[in-house]
Motif scaffolding. Structure first.
Motif, short mmCIF file in Angstrom:
data_model
loop_
_atom_site.label_atom_id
_atom_site.label_comp_id
_atom_site.label_asym_id
_atom_site.label_seq_id
_atom_site.Cartn_x
_atom_site.Cartn_y
_atom_site.Cartn_z
N VAL A 164 1.00 5.39 -1.86
CA VAL A 164 1.48 4.86 -3.13
C VAL A 164 2.04 6.02 -3.95
N GLU A 165 3.32 5.98 -4.20
CA GLU A 165 4.01 7.06 -4.90
C GLU A 165 3.36 7.36 -6.25
N VAL A 202 -0.82 -3.31 15.65
CA VAL A 202 0.17 -2.45 15.00
C VAL A 202 -0.53 -1.43 14.12
N MET A 203 -0.06 -0.20 14.23
CA MET A 203 -0.43 0.83 13.26
C MET A 203 0.85 1.19 12.51
N ALA A 204 0.83 1.08 11.18
CA ALA A 204 2.03 1.34 10.39
C ALA A 204 1.72 2.31 9.26
N GLU A 205 2.63 3.27 9.06
CA GLU A 205 2.61 4.07 7.83
C GLU A 205 3.67 3.47 6.91
N ILE A 206 3.27 3.13 5.69
CA ILE A 206 4.17 2.50 4.72
C ILE A 206 4.22 3.36 3.47
N ASP A 207 5.43 3.62 3.01
CA ASP A 207 5.63 4.41 1.79
C ASP A 207 6.12 3.48 0.68
N LEU A 208 5.30 3.27 -0.32
CA LEU A 208 5.67 2.42 -1.45
C LEU A 208 6.22 3.27 -2.58
N ALA A 255 1.90 3.75 -15.88
CA ALA A 255 0.72 2.93 -15.62
C ALA A 255 1.13 1.53 -15.15
N GLU A 256 2.18 0.98 -15.75
CA GLU A 256 2.65 -0.35 -15.33
C GLU A 256 3.12 -0.33 -13.88
N SER A 257 3.80 0.74 -13.48
CA SER A 257 4.28 0.82 -12.10
C SER A 257 3.12 0.94 -11.11
N ILE A 258 2.10 1.69 -11.48
CA ILE A 258 0.93 1.83 -10.61
C ILE A 258 0.20 0.50 -10.49
N ARG A 259 0.06 -0.19 -11.60
CA ARG A 259 -0.61 -1.50 -11.55
C ARG A 259 0.14 -2.46 -10.63
N TYR A 260 1.48 -2.41 -10.70
CA TYR A 260 2.28 -3.27 -9.82
C TYR A 260 2.04 -2.93 -8.35
N SER A 261 2.05 -1.66 -8.00
CA SER A 261 1.85 -1.27 -6.60
C SER A 261 0.46 -1.66 -6.11
N LEU A 262 -0.55 -1.47 -6.95
CA LEU A 262 -1.91 -1.84 -6.56
C LEU A 262 -2.04 -3.35 -6.44
N ASP A 305 -9.23 -8.62 11.26
CA ASP A 305 -8.69 -7.57 12.11
C ASP A 305 -7.63 -6.74 11.39
N THR A 306 -7.66 -6.74 10.06
CA THR A 306 -6.75 -5.91 9.27
C THR A 306 -7.53 -4.80 8.58
N VAL A 307 -7.06 -3.57 8.74
CA VAL A 307 -7.66 -2.40 8.08
C VAL A 307 -6.54 -1.72 7.29
N MET A 308 -6.79 -1.50 6.03
CA MET A 308 -5.80 -0.82 5.21
C MET A 308 -6.42 0.43 4.58
N VAL A 309 -5.72 1.55 4.74
CA VAL A 309 -6.06 2.79 4.02
C VAL A 309 -4.90 3.06 3.08
N PHE A 310 -5.19 3.10 1.77
CA PHE A 310 -4.10 3.43 0.85
C PHE A 310 -4.53 4.56 -0.08
N LEU A 311 -3.56 5.39 -0.41
CA LEU A 311 -3.84 6.58 -1.21
C LEU A 311 -2.57 7.01 -1.94
N GLY A 312 -2.74 7.85 -2.94
CA GLY A 312 -1.59 8.44 -3.61
C GLY A 312 -1.04 9.60 -2.79
N ASP A 313 0.24 9.89 -2.99
CA ASP A 313 0.80 11.06 -2.31
C ASP A 313 0.65 12.32 -3.16
N HIS A 314 0.66 12.15 -4.47
CA HIS A 314 0.50 13.29 -5.37
C HIS A 314 0.32 12.77 -6.79
#
Length: 778
Positions: free
Chosen positions: A470-471, A622-628, A678-685, A699-708
């Motif tokens: 999450v950008e 499927v294993m996917a890396e997704i950049d939001l 803050a509004e943009s982060i709330r939207y992504s979350l 059978d779905t596993v999600m790992v999400f984190l900030g990039d910086h």
């Protein structure tokens, strides 16, 4: 041999001797850049003063006594270099004491040599006196750093006496030759050198006695001159050239202002203030001193090179300011040029193609204009200085004396920021020459390099694993800011919503390898298990066969995909990361509008992933890396959540950008910027939470984190590089496998949550879901 050549060779010999002395000290006393700068400034200023003074005194060559004084001048320059070095410990003071002692010892020689060889001269006497005065000033400034400002009066008293003579001419009359005055003057240097190694109390007593004796000596001389002032000769005022026309004055003033700006402008907006320009740049004094002693053609060539160098220095500083604003670190003059292309693309996305082209052309014109203007400015100032050689030489000498005293005292008025900027760039370049070899060794050492696929990730067999960045989702979004309450609410409510659907979550923090931008460094750190904090490291990494996290899933039998909707050009790195297929802006079927930087909303990105890869029934996991990227700066024209069934090809978003806030509205106020972020982060979350409750299953596993962290305009403190990270799963066995991590329940980590470096994630993740046999892979 003519007199000018003799003088030049002699002074060059002095400079060479000084250089050799400094080189010796650099090895024995750990002389650093401040010392080198002070010593070099002393040599150049001394060269300029001697070149101007010798013809004025009618001296064609140096006599035997003058050579002795020259030797003492070299030692005095060495003392200057040593005392300018910050953080001197008592153990490192012995070289200073020895060199100062040698300098004082030669003071008893040159007078005797002059008398025995019959070479006594007004020039020699003045030369001897000025070297002694400067040595005492430097020593007094150094001792003052330990005993207090009052000690500086010893070194400043003679200069104050000379300055007073400019106001009251009777103070310039000759004084009688008194043995007591010579003894008091000689005692100052001896005392100041001796007290360097003494405890505070005896040192204070000795220096106070020396100052008292010096005050008595000067008072006695002033009383003598005041008593005989009626008989003192009238000293004619120095004649000066006629005042230049107004246009020349204006041009010279502008030239001086431009050069001072180049030398003094700081590299950070937080340091930009009028006080930053109210300093004495030693680099400027060195350049003026140098051009005063060079012959005509060589002088012009040197001035041209100096102008080009100052222009490049100014550009580097301006880039530093920009990079500090957005990434919290200075501009790298070698490798950060590669970041300019993404910057132009960002401008194109946020302001349009015409604006980006105009910015590139404008930047090129301004760069060329700055180089030309700086060269012309230096040439003009050189011409003015040479035209008023005596005035310029005395000015350089006086300001050099003041600068050294201030520098030894640690006062910010003594500026050397330009030299520091160049030194830092050279040091960084040297480190970068060494780092690739070190990093290559780190990359080659991989305990999972040969681990077979059937020994990898067995704890996740049959599951879809989504690694989502999450950008700009940083710690500042969830704690310690006015933005945190609203984001925390989304995370807490999201935890409950996921729980109601049978999901659980664990969260912590990771320290990102970047700040404010250059997201690919963070992605590479997480994927590779290496600390990738620079473009050279990234470039080196993607040329290796290092096993990435995606590559491990691919080896273990998963279909691997990368989803990067901000990519608009060839993406050769996709091969390194191990994707079977890479999605970018042009191949996800998006038919909707852009949202500022984002080519498509995060909700569409997740919807496209589901429909292109996950909706099919007969498929591999499927294993996917997704950049939001909806939360990418400038946080304007933000999208809103809609029903997943209406997303379609994205055309439904058509009117939405125009309904959002514009850049002018958001960036008119710092509070508005934080609110939009803050509004943009709330939207992504909201997008990720809603995706899991809509499309996720056991059978779905999600790992999400900030990039910086977001840039300083939002984060403020550039030292904190932490970002939140969460793992969400419907199968309790998945979270049981990561119990040893100590991560906290839910999506919202508390301030006490564990903190990992991003480079730790790959190995910890593979270890958590490996079979025992997998741990034997090397």
């Amino acid at each position: 041999m003519t007199a000018p050549i003799t003088r030049t060779l002699t002074i060059a010999t002095l400079a060479l001797a000084g250089l050799l002395t400094l080189l010796t000290l650099a090895g024995s006393a750990g002389l650093g850049p401040p010392g080198w700068l002070a010593g070099t400034a002393f040599a150049i200023a001394g060269w300029a003063v001697l070149a101007e003074a010798m013809p004025r005194y009618g001296t064609a060559r140096f006599g035997p006594a003058d050579v002795v004084t020259l030797t003492r001048a070299v030692l005095a320059g060495t003392v200057t270099a040593l005392v300018a070095e910050p953080g001197n410990s008592r153990a490192s003071l012995w070289p200073l004491v020895i060199v100062a002692g040698l300098a004082l010892a030669t003071d008893a020689i040159d007078g005797k040599v002059a008398r025995r060889t019959g070479t006594v001269s007004r020039f020699g006497a003045r030369f001897d006196m000025e070297v002694d005065a400067f040595l005492i000033l430097v020593l007094s400034a150094f001792v003052a750093t330990h005993l207090g400002w009052w000690v500086l009066a010893i070194g400043a008293m003679r200069y104050l006496f000379v300055a007073a003579g400019k106001i009251w001419p009777w103070l310039r009359a000759p004084l009688p030759d008194r043995l007591s005055c010579k003894a008091v003057a000689a005692a100052q240097g001896i005392v100041l050198t001796a007290v360097i190694m003494l405890p505070t109390v005896p040192a204070t007593i000795l220096v106070a006695l020396a100052l008292s004796a010096l005050t008595w000596s000067f008072a006695r001389d002033v009383r003598y001159l005041h008593r005989d002032r009626a008989a003192a000769p009238v000293v004619a005022a120095e004649t000066r050239p006629d005042t230049s026309p107004r246009r020349r004055i204006v041009l010279t003033t502008l030239a001086g202002a431009l050069v001072l700006f180049a030398l003094l402008v700081p590299t950070s907006m937080s340091e930009l203030s009028p006080a930053a320009f109210a300093r004495i740049p030693i680099e400027g004094l060195m350049v003026v001193g140098l051009v005063l002693v060079l012959p005509g053609r060589t002088r012009r060539v040197a001035a041209t090179f100096v102008g080009v160098g100052l222009a490049l220095l100014t550009l580097t500083k301006l880039f530093d300011i920009g990079f500090q604003l957005y990434t919290g670190r200075p501009f790298h003059p070698v490798y950060d040029w590669s970041a300019l292309r993404p910057a132009v693309e960002y401008l194109q996305d946020t302001a349009g193609s015409l604006a980006s082209v105009g910015a590139v052309v404008g930047a090129a014109v301004l760069t060329l204009g700055l180089i030309v203007a700086m060269v012309l400015a230096v040439l003009r100032l050189t011409k003015v200085a040479v035209g008023r050689r005596t005035f310029a030489t005395r000015g350089v000498a006086a300001l050099s004396v003041v600068w050294v005293a201030l520098a030894v005292m640690g006062q910010p008025l003594a500026a050397n920021s330009a030299a520091n900027e160049v030194f830092d760039d050279i040091r960084q370049a040297h480190a970068d020459l060494v780092d690739p070899d070190v990093f290559a060794q780190e990359a080659a050492t991989d305990r999972f390099k040969y681990t077979p696929g059937d020994h990898l990730l067995n704890g996740l067999r049959g599951k879809d694993v989504l690694l989502v960045f999450v950008e700009s989702y940083g710690r500042v979004a969830v704690e310690g800011s006015d933005m945190a309450p609203s984001v925390d609410k989304v995370l807490d409510e999201g935890t409950d919503a996921l729980k109601a659907k049978g999901f659980a979550a664990r969260s912590a923090f990771m320290t990102s390898s970047t700040f404010g931008g250059i997201s690919w460094l963070a992605h590479a750190s997480v994927q590779s298990g290496l600390w990738v904090d620079s473009q050279p490291r990234y470039d080196s990494l993607v040329d290796t066969d290092r096993l990435t996290l995606t590559g491990a899933f691919r080896r273990a039998g998963w279909r691997t995909v990368g989803v990067a909707p901000s990519i608009v050009r060839d993406w050769p790195e996709a091969r390194f990361f191990g994707y079977d297929h890479a999605y970018n802006r042009d191949n996800v079927g998006y038919a909707g509008p852009h949202f500022a930087y984002a080519k498509m909303p995060d909700q569409y990105t997740m919807s496209a992933l589901y429909h292109h890869e996950l909706a099919a029934k007969d498929r591999k996991p499927v294993m996917a890396e997704i950049d939001l990227v909806s939360s990418h700066i400038p946080w304007t024209h933000l999208p809103r959540m809609i029903d997943w069934n209406t997303v379609g090809d994205g055309s439904v978003y058509g009117p939405m950008p125009a309904q959002g806030k514009t850049q002018a509205e958001v960036w008119s106020d710092a509070a508005n910027v934080r609110a939009a972020y803050a509004e943009s982060i709330r939207y992504s979350l909201d997008t990720l939470i809603s995706y899991m409750t809509t499309y996720g299953d056991k059978d779905t596993v999600m790992v999400f984190l900030g990039d910086h962290q977001p840039g300083p305009s939002v984060s403020g403190d550039t030292r904190d590089h932490d970002v939140p990270v969460s793992i969400v799963a419907g199968d309790p066995a998945v979270l049981d496998s990561v119990d040893s991590w100590g991560w906290q329940d839910g999506l919202n980590p508390s301030p006490s949550a564990p903190v990992w470096g991003m480079d730790a994630f790959r190995d910890k993740f593979l270890n958590a879901f490996d079979t025992p046999e997998g741990h034997q892979g090397t």
